[in-house]
Design a protein around this motif. Structure first.
Motif, PDB file in Angstrom:
ATOM      1  N   GLU A   1       0.823  -1.207   0.000  1.00 35.22           N
ATOM      2  CA  GLU A   1       0.000   0.000   0.000  1.00 35.22           C
ATOM      3  C   GLU A   1       0.860   1.260   0.000  1.00 35.22           C
ATOM      4  O   GLU A   1       0.526   2.257  -0.657  1.00 35.22           O
ATOM      5  CB  GLU A   1      -0.937  -0.014   1.209  1.00 35.22           C
ATOM      6  N   ALA A   2       1.969   1.235   0.725  1.00 30.62           N
ATOM      7  CA  ALA A   2       2.835   2.419   0.768  1.00 30.62           C
ATOM      8  C   ALA A   2       3.441   2.707  -0.605  1.00 30.62           C
ATOM      9  O   ALA A   2       3.466   3.859  -1.057  1.00 30.62           O
ATOM     10  CB  ALA A   2       3.935   2.218   1.808  1.00 30.62           C
ATOM     11  N   TRP A   3       3.926   1.665  -1.282  1.00 37.67           N
ATOM     12  CA  TRP A   3       4.472   1.874  -2.629  1.00 37.67           C
ATOM     13  C   TRP A   3       3.379   2.328  -3.591  1.00 37.67           C
ATOM     14  O   TRP A   3       3.607   3.180  -4.457  1.00 37.67           O
ATOM     15  CB  TRP A   3       5.122   0.592  -3.144  1.00 37.67           C
ATOM     16  N   ARG A   4       2.176   1.760  -3.439  1.00 26.57           N
ATOM     17  CA  ARG A   4       1.075   2.184  -4.314  1.00 26.57           C
ATOM     18  C   ARG A   4       0.773   3.665  -4.130  1.00 26.57           C
ATOM     19  O   ARG A   4       0.613   4.411  -5.101  1.00 26.57           O
ATOM     20  CB  ARG A   4      -0.187   1.371  -4.021  1.00 26.57           C
ATOM     21  N   MET A   5       0.698   4.091  -2.880  1.00 27.26           N
ATOM     22  CA  MET A   5       0.383   5.493  -2.619  1.00 27.26           C
ATOM     23  C   MET A   5       1.514   6.419  -3.059  1.00 27.26           C
ATOM     24  O   MET A   5       1.261   7.565  -3.456  1.00 27.26           O
ATOM     25  CB  MET A   5       0.070   5.694  -1.142  1.00 27.26           C
ATOM     26  N   ALA A   6       2.746   5.932  -3.006  1.00 26.59           N
ATOM     27  CA  ALA A   6       3.851   6.737  -3.534  1.00 26.59           C
ATOM     28  C   ALA A   6       3.647   6.970  -5.026  1.00 26.59           C
ATOM     29  O   ALA A   6       3.785   8.098  -5.531  1.00 26.59           O
ATOM     30  CB  ALA A   6       5.180   6.040  -3.271  1.00 26.59           C
ATOM     31  N   GLY A   7       3.301   5.902  -5.745  1.00 19.84           N
ATOM     32  CA  GLY A   7       3.034   6.040  -7.172  1.00 19.84           C
ATOM     33  C   GLY A   7       1.828   6.916  -7.447  1.00 19.84           C
ATOM     34  O   GLY A   7       1.850   7.773  -8.344  1.00 19.84           O
ATOM     35  N   PHE A   8       0.774   6.728  -6.670  1.00 20.59           N
ATOM     36  CA  PHE A   8      -0.439   7.516  -6.873  1.00 20.59           C
ATOM     37  C   PHE A   8      -0.176   8.998  -6.611  1.00 20.59           C
ATOM     38  O   PHE A   8      -0.708   9.869  -7.310  1.00 20.59           O
ATOM     39  CB  PHE A   8      -1.542   7.001  -5.949  1.00 20.59           C
ATOM     40  N   SER A   9       0.662   9.287  -5.620  1.00 17.80           N
ATOM     41  CA  SER A   9       1.006  10.682  -5.329  1.00 17.80           C
ATOM     42  C   SER A   9       1.699  11.322  -6.525  1.00 17.80           C
ATOM     43  O   SER A   9       1.406  12.469  -6.897  1.00 17.80           O
ATOM     44  CB  SER A   9       1.905  10.755  -4.089  1.00 17.80           C
ATOM     45  N   LEU A  10       2.609  10.576  -7.138  1.00 21.03           N
ATOM     46  CA  LEU A  10       3.318  11.115  -8.299  1.00 21.03           C
ATOM     47  C   LEU A  10       2.381  11.275  -9.493  1.00 21.03           C
ATOM     48  O   LEU A  10       2.557  12.190 -10.305  1.00 21.03           O
ATOM     49  CB  LEU A  10       4.498  10.214  -8.653  1.00 21.03           C
TER      50      LEU A  10
END
Length: 521
Positions: free
Chosen positions: A337-346
């Motif tokens: 989830e953390a990596w997903r949200m990092a991508g979503f933020s970008l």
């Protein structure tokens, strides 16, 4: 022994009084009981207590049904059979012969069956209260039609009870349609209030621990009902205690509570400051597992605050930190989830190429999650975002297929219910014919929608299809985008769908994550 009630017992007693008062004032056949979301556990505790002889304090018998709603006639029959099975399993009620009234293919027939039960046990209850909490509903409009049919006739001894939360008043439309037949009960029961009162009453030989517990209870209650400044004021009273005792884990919790209060008021900068302090405190926690969990939680919190402030690059940075902390625990769900949200933020920052690197990390992190559990993680969202990067319009078309499927299901449910209601004497054979026809039409509609999705996928770019390939490898071999379109009768995929030819090509190497040409985004 003291007979004084504890906070939980007092809260349940207040609910009992609300029910008695409401049913004294109204003879409505249907009641809607509204509580805050935090009050639902107390309401469920009341129902559970009333179903046991030693805990029963009300003159009514409450029976809770979580039966899923598919069609009106199917719901009626399922409720009837479930009620009969419950009675057969209860020694005091086993002699009642409810099966003589089967089948029950309408709300009216189910009501007749319930009334027959109350006649048999008239001395044991005032009302039989049927608490309907369906675990799944195919169509809310169809369920409301069923409830309307129930209200078409009154019953002296049977009541329906529906539950809703103050945050999500699910049954307002039904109440507005039948104001004379529905009575609403509103209570402010709150399990957080109960926990707060319980903490205030507890004793402890360690005065610091007792004081901390009370300050924490106050802060948590204020987080729900008070202002950020009130939360901070209370939490700051506890800080000297935890700092003097070296309780770094509790210090971290306090800073996270204060941060959450500021974030609730959309004061992102104050929230960020408190989350950063929480991380500094968490580093001092001696136990590695607890330290990792608190570091992960605090990093997630800070990242969320940056995201809420629309500082997407900084949010991505903090989500990456949360991912690294989660990996160290290890906790693959949080890491994914953390990596997903990092991508979503970008993605929100307009940097899709950079985002794909974080999404790739998310896919890799999810490898540690058992295969059969991955669809319950945020991994499907990763693939949906990757598809959107490749072709936004095509993803919108895939999503539109899911909406068409929902509308088609509603139409078919309406027609099947209407067909059963038109039978002069609904018998099993006639209803089965209608239901079989309904199921065939439903599966045909499902296959048609699925084929439409597959056609959209096949005509997508090579990169688009590579994402689908990878999703089918990591999730399941028939994944075709979100929202998911599940088989209406949960049939195994092999029985209803073969994969398109391009999806069976095992000679091609595992696809890399690349960004297609700009005209497709």
């Amino acid at each position: 022994m003291s007979s004084e009630q504890n906070p939980s017992e007092k809260a349940v007693s207040q609910l009992e009084m609300s029910w008695l008062e409401a049913t004294k004032q109204s003879q409505a056949p249907l009641f809607i009981w509204q509580v805050p979301a935090a009050g639902e556990p107390l309401l469920n505790a009341l129902f559970a207590m009333q179903q046991h002889p030693e805990g029963r304090t009300l003159p009514d018998l409450f029976v809770t049904f979580t039966t899923q709603f598919d069609t009106g006639y199917g719901y009626s029959e399922s409720l009837s059979r479930e009620f009969i099975e419950l009675c057969e399993a209860t020694p005091e009620a086993a002699h009642w012969r409810g099966e003589a009234r089967l089948p029950c293919y309408s709300a009216a027939r189910f009501r007749d069956l319930a009334e027959d039960f109350t006649r048999t046990f008239a001395k044991d209850m005032r009302y039989l209260v049927l608490v309907l909490q369906p675990s799944d509903v195919s169509d809310m409009q169809a369920l409301q039609r069923w409830l309307t049919h129930w209200l078409s006739q009154t019953s002296k001894t049977v009541r329906l009870l529906l539950i809703e939360t103050a945050e999500y008043p699910l049954w307002q439309a039904l109440e507005q349609s039948h104001p004379q037949q529905i009575q609403r009960i509103i209570d402010d029961a709150d399990v957080m209030q109960v926990m707060h009162q319980t903490a205030r009453q507890q004793s402890d030989p360690d005065p610091d621990r007792l004081q901390l517990r009370r300050y924490l209870a106050d802060a948590m209650l204020l987080l729900e009902k008070g202002s950020a400044s009130q939360v901070v004021s209370r939490a700051e009273l506890a800080l000297p205690v935890v700092q003097r005792r070296g309780w770094a884990d509790q210090e971290t919790v306090l800073y996270n509570i204060m941060a959450g209060a500021w974030l609730k008021e959309k004061n992102c900068l104050n929230a960020i400051t408190q989350y950063q302090q929480a991380k500094r405190s968490a580093i001092q926690v001696p136990d590695p597992l607890t330290r990792g969990q608190l570091m992960t939680q605090s990093a997630f919190g800070e990242a969320g605050a940056w995201f809420a402030d629309k500082q997407y690059h900084e949010a991505a940075k903090q989500y990456r930190e949360a991912a690294r902390q989660a990996k160290a625990i290890p906790h693959p769900l949080f890491e994914t989830e953390a990596w997903r949200m990092a991508g979503f933020s970008l993605l929100q920052a307009g940097r899709p190429t950079e985002a794909m690197s974080d999404y790739a990390h998310a896919i890799h992190a999810a490898e540690a999650v058992p295969y059969e559990e991955r669809e319950q993680t945020s991994l499907p969202l990763v693939f949906q975002d990757l598809l959107r990067i490749q072709d936004k319009k095509r993803v919108s078309a895939l999503e539109a297929c899911a909406e068409r499927w929902q509308q088609e299901k509603k139409r078919l449910v309406l027609e099947a219910d209407a067909a059963v209601s038109q039978l002069q004497k609904p018998e099993t054979r006639a209803v089965s014919r209608i239901d079989n026809h309904f199921q065939l039409r439903l599966e045909k509609a499902f296959l048609s929608i699925r084929q439409a999705r597959e056609a959209l996928i096949q005509h997508g770019s090579r990169e688009f299809r590579q994402v689908i390939d990878l999703a089918r490898e990591k999730l399941h071999p028939h994944w075709n985008g979100l929202p998911g379109i599940a088989h209406p009768f949960d049939a195994p995929p092999g029985e209803w769908q073969s994969l398109p030819a391009w999806g069976k090509n095992t000679a091609e190497a595992a696809p890399s994550l690349t960004h297609s040409s700009p005209d497709q985004t």
